[in-house]
Design a protein around this motif. Structure first.
Motif, PDB file in Angstrom:
ATOM      1  N   TYR A 123      -6.173  13.996 -19.827  1.00  0.00           N
ATOM      2  CA  TYR A 123      -5.787  13.773 -18.430  1.00  0.00           C
ATOM      3  C   TYR A 123      -4.279  13.929 -18.211  1.00  0.00           C
ATOM      4  O   TYR A 123      -3.840  14.180 -17.088  1.00  0.00           O
ATOM      5  N   GLY A 150     -10.327  13.562 -11.253  1.00  0.00           N
ATOM      6  CA  GLY A 150     -11.400  12.667 -11.672  1.00  0.00           C
ATOM      7  C   GLY A 150     -12.475  13.404 -12.436  1.00  0.00           C
ATOM      8  O   GLY A 150     -12.393  14.620 -12.634  1.00  0.00           O
ATOM      9  N   ALA A 159     -10.042  10.169  -4.760  1.00  0.00           N
ATOM     10  CA  ALA A 159      -8.721   9.896  -5.336  1.00  0.00           C
ATOM     11  C   ALA A 159      -7.627  10.523  -4.480  1.00  0.00           C
ATOM     12  O   ALA A 159      -6.607   9.894  -4.177  1.00  0.00           O
ATOM     13  N   THR A 169      -3.181  11.168  -7.634  1.00  0.00           N
ATOM     14  CA  THR A 169      -3.942  10.028  -8.142  1.00  0.00           C
ATOM     15  C   THR A 169      -4.877  10.481  -9.248  1.00  0.00           C
ATOM     16  O   THR A 169      -5.640  11.432  -9.071  1.00  0.00           O
ATOM     17  N   LEU A 171      -7.879   9.449 -11.929  1.00  0.00           N
ATOM     18  CA  LEU A 171      -8.939   8.482 -12.203  1.00  0.00           C
ATOM     19  C   LEU A 171      -9.806   8.967 -13.366  1.00  0.00           C
ATOM     20  O   LEU A 171     -10.836   9.610 -13.166  1.00  0.00           O
ATOM     21  N   PRO A 172      -9.412   8.676 -14.608  1.00  0.00           N
ATOM     22  CA  PRO A 172     -10.293   8.966 -15.736  1.00  0.00           C
ATOM     23  C   PRO A 172     -11.531   8.081 -15.650  1.00  0.00           C
ATOM     24  O   PRO A 172     -11.551   7.095 -14.893  1.00  0.00           O
ATOM     25  N   SER A 174     -12.774   5.650 -17.191  1.00  0.00           N
ATOM     26  CA  SER A 174     -12.608   4.199 -17.365  1.00  0.00           C
ATOM     27  C   SER A 174     -12.080   3.503 -16.113  1.00  0.00           C
ATOM     28  O   SER A 174     -12.217   2.287 -15.964  1.00  0.00           O
ATOM     29  N   LYS A 175     -11.482   4.263 -15.218  1.00  0.00           N
ATOM     30  CA  LYS A 175     -10.890   3.663 -14.012  1.00  0.00           C
ATOM     31  C   LYS A 175     -11.723   3.878 -12.751  1.00  0.00           C
ATOM     32  O   LYS A 175     -11.356   3.405 -11.674  1.00  0.00           O
ATOM     33  N   VAL A 176     -12.845   4.589 -12.882  1.00  0.00           N
ATOM     34  CA  VAL A 176     -13.635   4.938 -11.698  1.00  0.00           C
ATOM     35  C   VAL A 176     -14.221   3.705 -11.018  1.00  0.00           C
ATOM     36  O   VAL A 176     -14.036   3.496  -9.814  1.00  0.00           O
ATOM     37  N   LYS A 177     -14.937   2.871 -11.758  1.00  0.00           N
ATOM     38  CA  LYS A 177     -15.554   1.693 -11.128  1.00  0.00           C
ATOM     39  C   LYS A 177     -14.518   0.687 -10.627  1.00  0.00           C
ATOM     40  O   LYS A 177     -14.678   0.146  -9.509  1.00  0.00           O
ATOM     41  N   PRO A 178     -13.459   0.392 -11.380  1.00  0.00           N
ATOM     42  CA  PRO A 178     -12.421  -0.492 -10.816  1.00  0.00           C
ATOM     43  C   PRO A 178     -11.801   0.057  -9.529  1.00  0.00           C
ATOM     44  O   PRO A 178     -11.375  -0.714  -8.671  1.00  0.00           O
ATOM     45  N   PHE A 179     -11.767   1.383  -9.389  1.00  0.00           N
ATOM     46  CA  PHE A 179     -11.252   2.010  -8.165  1.00  0.00           C
ATOM     47  C   PHE A 179     -12.277   1.896  -7.034  1.00  0.00           C
ATOM     48  O   PHE A 179     -11.939   1.531  -5.895  1.00  0.00           O
TER      49      PHE A 179
END
Length: 361
Positions: A123, A150, A159, A169, A171-172, A174-179
């Motif tokens: 990324y 993403g 994003a 922005t 969004l790998p 691992s960060k998709v659901k927290p986003f």
């Protein structure tokens, strides 16, 4: 291998173009209008810059209402110049297209590319590509854009939308659901006012609540196809590939170093643009029946001329010669200097491999 997709969104595109070509209107509310012609204020707002949006002026409202909202504010109302916007869009899409063989134009001001095979899941490298695209668009057209990165088209778009204007922005996976999960469900692409209202009756307010909702409940209220979409997208899942839609035209446009009516300069530019267009025709195995030119004048007015043949061609010489003749005729009729030169070919057929007699002309 996890996919990596870039979504490029040209910020407040129409208004930004007008802002750049007339610096006196910068820092004012800019409203791009689609006039109906019935009365001075009849018609609708096509788009606005961010300053106008602060006052509630947005796409789709009437021009009359927009003027009421901006009463007493510094503002300008400009008739939409679709030929100009399309010509600049074509140039920028050609810039983006260079960065990946998997390209998809989503609208006049949005596109995405799949760079999975280029970056091998890195990324940081994806970020480097995004910065190069942003810099090249800024350098060539002096326009800003927002980029989202993403694991699929949906997340890349969301994003990009989350950080505008001029954002980047990343969004790998691992960060998709927290986003996604903390956001209101109406932020999810495809959830309009009616769907949002129905979800509220189910006590679904956030994307996380939607993701955890029983699929059978969603099917009952939204039907099988849309329920599946809501279920998957709320968890950040989107398997739709990036693929280029069939093109209806191929074109290139170039800004001259200075405004001119010198045909020698324009002739050289036409030859260069024609070679680029011809290369794209060869890559897509297409023949054409029509050749067109675009001349953007020193006052930013846009003029176009076309010639259509009875049979299809696949000849570079025909593109060059036809474009030059169209421009020469246009210059003989036009007193203003030319700022930008563009050519295009259209009315396509698949190349059968047979060379036509006229292609030698």
């Amino acid at each position: 291998m996890e996919r990596v997709v870039l979504h490029i969104d040209l910020d407040y595109f129409y208004a930004q173009i007008e802002e750049i070509h007339d610096q006196s209107i910068q820092n004012k509310s800019i409203v791009i209008c689609q006039y109906s012609g019935r009365t001075e204020d009849s018609g609708a707002v096509a788009t606005t810059n961010y300053i106008a949006r602060k006052y509630g002026v947005k796409s789709g409202i009437s021009i009359k209402q927009a003027k009421q909202l901006l009463s007493g504010k510094e503002s300008v109302f400009i008739a939409a110049n679709h030929e100009l916007y399309e010509s600049i869009s074509n140039l920028i899409m050609n810039i983006i297209r260079k960065y990946s063989s998997k390209f998809e134009q989503l609208s006049i001001d949005e596109a995405c590319i799949d760079i999975t095979s280029i970056i091998d899941g890195n990324y940081e490298y994806a970020k480097d590509i995004a910065i190069k695209i942003k810099n090249e668009i800024k350098q060539e057209e002096n326009l800003i854009c927002s980029v989202g990165i993403g694991p699929n088209k949906l997340i890349a778009k969301m994003a990009a939308d989350s950080n505008k204007p001029n954002g980047l922005t990343i969004l790998p996976p691992s960060k998709v659901k927290p986003f996604l999960f903390p956001q209101n469900v109406k932020s999810l692409y495809g959830v309009g006012p009616k769907t949002h209202s129905k979800l509220k009756t189910l006590k679904i307010e956030t994307i996380e609540q939607l993701a955890k909702c029983n699929l059978d409940v969603l099917i009952k209220h939204f039907g099988h196809k849309f329920a599946i979409y809501l279920h998957l997208s709320s968890s950040g899942v989107d398997d739709e590939p990036v693929r280029e839609k069939p093109v209806d035209q191929i074109g290139r446009i170039f800004t001259l170093k200075e405004d001119t009516k010198d045909f020698t300069i324009i002739k050289q530019t036409i030859e260069t643009l024609s070679k680029d267009v011809y290369l794209q025709l060869q890559e897509q195995n297409l023949t054409f029946k029509s050749v067109g030119i675009t001349a953007i004048l020193e006052d930013m007015n846009t003029c176009q001329r076309t010639k259509t043949f009875e049979i299809s061609h696949n000849s570079l010489d025909i593109i060059i010669n036809t474009s030059q003749k169209l421009f020469l005729n246009f210059l003989n009729q036009e007193s203003k200097k030319i700022r930008r030169v563009g050519i295009k070919v259209f009315h396509f057929s698949k190349n059968t491999g047979q060379t036509k007699l006229f292609d030698f002309n």
